[in-house]
Design a protein around this motif. Structure first.
Motif, PDB file in Angstrom:
ATOM      1  N   GLY A  17      18.136 -46.064   4.600  1.00  0.00           N
ATOM      2  CA  GLY A  17      17.110 -45.041   4.786  1.00  0.00           C
ATOM      3  C   GLY A  17      16.681 -44.320   3.528  1.00  0.00           C
ATOM      4  N   VAL A  20      13.205 -43.050   3.454  1.00  0.00           N
ATOM      5  CA  VAL A  20      12.972 -41.843   4.250  1.00  0.00           C
ATOM      6  C   VAL A  20      13.412 -40.610   3.463  1.00  0.00           C
ATOM      7  CG1 VAL A  20      13.591 -40.614   6.376  1.00  0.00           C
ATOM      8  CG2 VAL A  20      13.245 -43.090   6.419  1.00  0.00           C
ATOM      9  N   ARG A  91      14.961 -39.424  12.554  1.00  0.00           N
ATOM     10  CA  ARG A  91      13.823 -40.338  12.347  1.00  0.00           C
ATOM     11  C   ARG A  91      13.984 -41.628  13.161  1.00  0.00           C
ATOM     12  NH1 ARG A  91      11.954 -36.227  11.614  1.00  0.00           N
ATOM     13  NH2 ARG A  91      11.273 -35.370   9.618  1.00  0.00           N
ATOM     14  N   VAL A  92      15.202 -42.138  13.269  1.00  0.00           N
ATOM     15  CA  VAL A  92      15.425 -43.336  14.093  1.00  0.00           C
ATOM     16  C   VAL A  92      15.193 -42.998  15.557  1.00  0.00           C
ATOM     17  CG1 VAL A  92      17.191 -44.932  14.945  1.00  0.00           C
ATOM     18  CG2 VAL A  92      16.966 -44.505  12.484  1.00  0.00           C
ATOM     19  N   GLU A  94      13.245 -40.775  16.788  1.00  0.00           N
ATOM     20  CA  GLU A  94      11.797 -40.638  16.993  1.00  0.00           C
ATOM     21  C   GLU A  94      11.134 -42.004  17.131  1.00  0.00           C
ATOM     22  OE1 GLU A  94      11.012 -36.451  14.573  1.00  0.00           O
ATOM     23  OE2 GLU A  94      10.652 -38.356  13.556  1.00  0.00           O
ATOM     24  N   ARG A  95      11.545 -42.948  16.317  1.00  0.00           N
ATOM     25  CA  ARG A  95      10.956 -44.292  16.386  1.00  0.00           C
ATOM     26  C   ARG A  95      11.314 -44.979  17.690  1.00  0.00           C
ATOM     27  NH1 ARG A  95      12.179 -47.856  11.363  1.00  0.00           N
ATOM     28  NH2 ARG A  95      10.883 -49.266  12.562  1.00  0.00           N
ATOM     29  N   LEU A  96      12.554 -44.789  18.155  1.00  0.00           N
ATOM     30  CA  LEU A  96      12.996 -45.449  19.385  1.00  0.00           C
ATOM     31  C   LEU A  96      12.383 -44.843  20.632  1.00  0.00           C
ATOM     32  CD1 LEU A  96      16.769 -46.029  18.599  1.00  0.00           C
ATOM     33  CD2 LEU A  96      14.907 -47.710  18.539  1.00  0.00           C
ATOM     34  N   SER A  97      12.045 -43.565  20.568  1.00  0.00           N
ATOM     35  CA  SER A  97      11.510 -42.917  21.767  1.00  0.00           C
ATOM     36  C   SER A  97      10.061 -43.271  22.031  1.00  0.00           C
ATOM     37  CB  SER A  97      11.661 -41.398  21.648  1.00  0.00           C
ATOM     38  OG  SER A  97      10.827 -40.889  20.626  1.00  0.00           O
ATOM     39  N   GLY A  98       9.378 -43.800  21.037  1.00  0.00           N
ATOM     40  CA  GLY A  98       7.989 -44.194  21.214  1.00  0.00           C
ATOM     41  C   GLY A  98       7.083 -42.996  21.352  1.00  0.00           C
ATOM     42  N   PRO A  99       5.814 -43.257  21.603  1.00  0.00           N
ATOM     43  CA  PRO A  99       4.878 -42.135  21.732  1.00  0.00           C
ATOM     44  C   PRO A  99       5.152 -41.322  22.995  1.00  0.00           C
ATOM     45  CG  PRO A  99       3.778 -44.221  22.185  1.00  0.00           C
ATOM     46  CD  PRO A  99       5.182 -44.536  21.751  1.00  0.00           C
TER      47      PRO A  99
END
Length: 101
Positions: A17, A20, A91-92, A94-99
């Motif tokens: 990361g 990031v 940050r991970v 957030e990416r996994l939860s999707g919009p």
């Protein structure tokens, strides 16, 4: 010794990361600097007041005022590991939860 336990953690964080951390370096700085400064002041005060002492056999002899260099590096490394780890986790997640809907 500090490098021995801290470097693998920091290295893995930077390997996976680092982009990031670099992108959000201002956030990392704002989180790391005051916390590290607080620990440095608290530790220096505790050492000065005799709340605890450190064995000179395990110190380089370099210091920042009453704070041995080893203690300063320890608190900086620990704070970096926690802040970077939390940032990367968020940050991970957030990416996994999707919009959001």
């Amino acid at each position: 010794l500090i490098v021995g336990w801290g470097a693998p953690v920091l290295g893995l964080q930077w390997f996976f990361g680092g982009h990031v951390v670099v992108r959000e370096r201002e956030l990392v700085l704002y989180a790391v600097a005051p916390v590290t400064a607080f620990f440095w002041v608290a530790d220096a005060l505790a050492i000065t007041l005799g709340s605890w002492s450190l064995d000179a056999r395990f110190l380089t002899g370099l210091s920042l005022g009453p704070l041995p260099l080893e203690e300063a590096v320890f608190f900086l490394a620990t704070t970096l590991m926690v802040v970077q780890g939390a940032l990367l986790f968020i940050r991970v997640a957030e990416r996994l939860s999707g919009p959001s809907l």
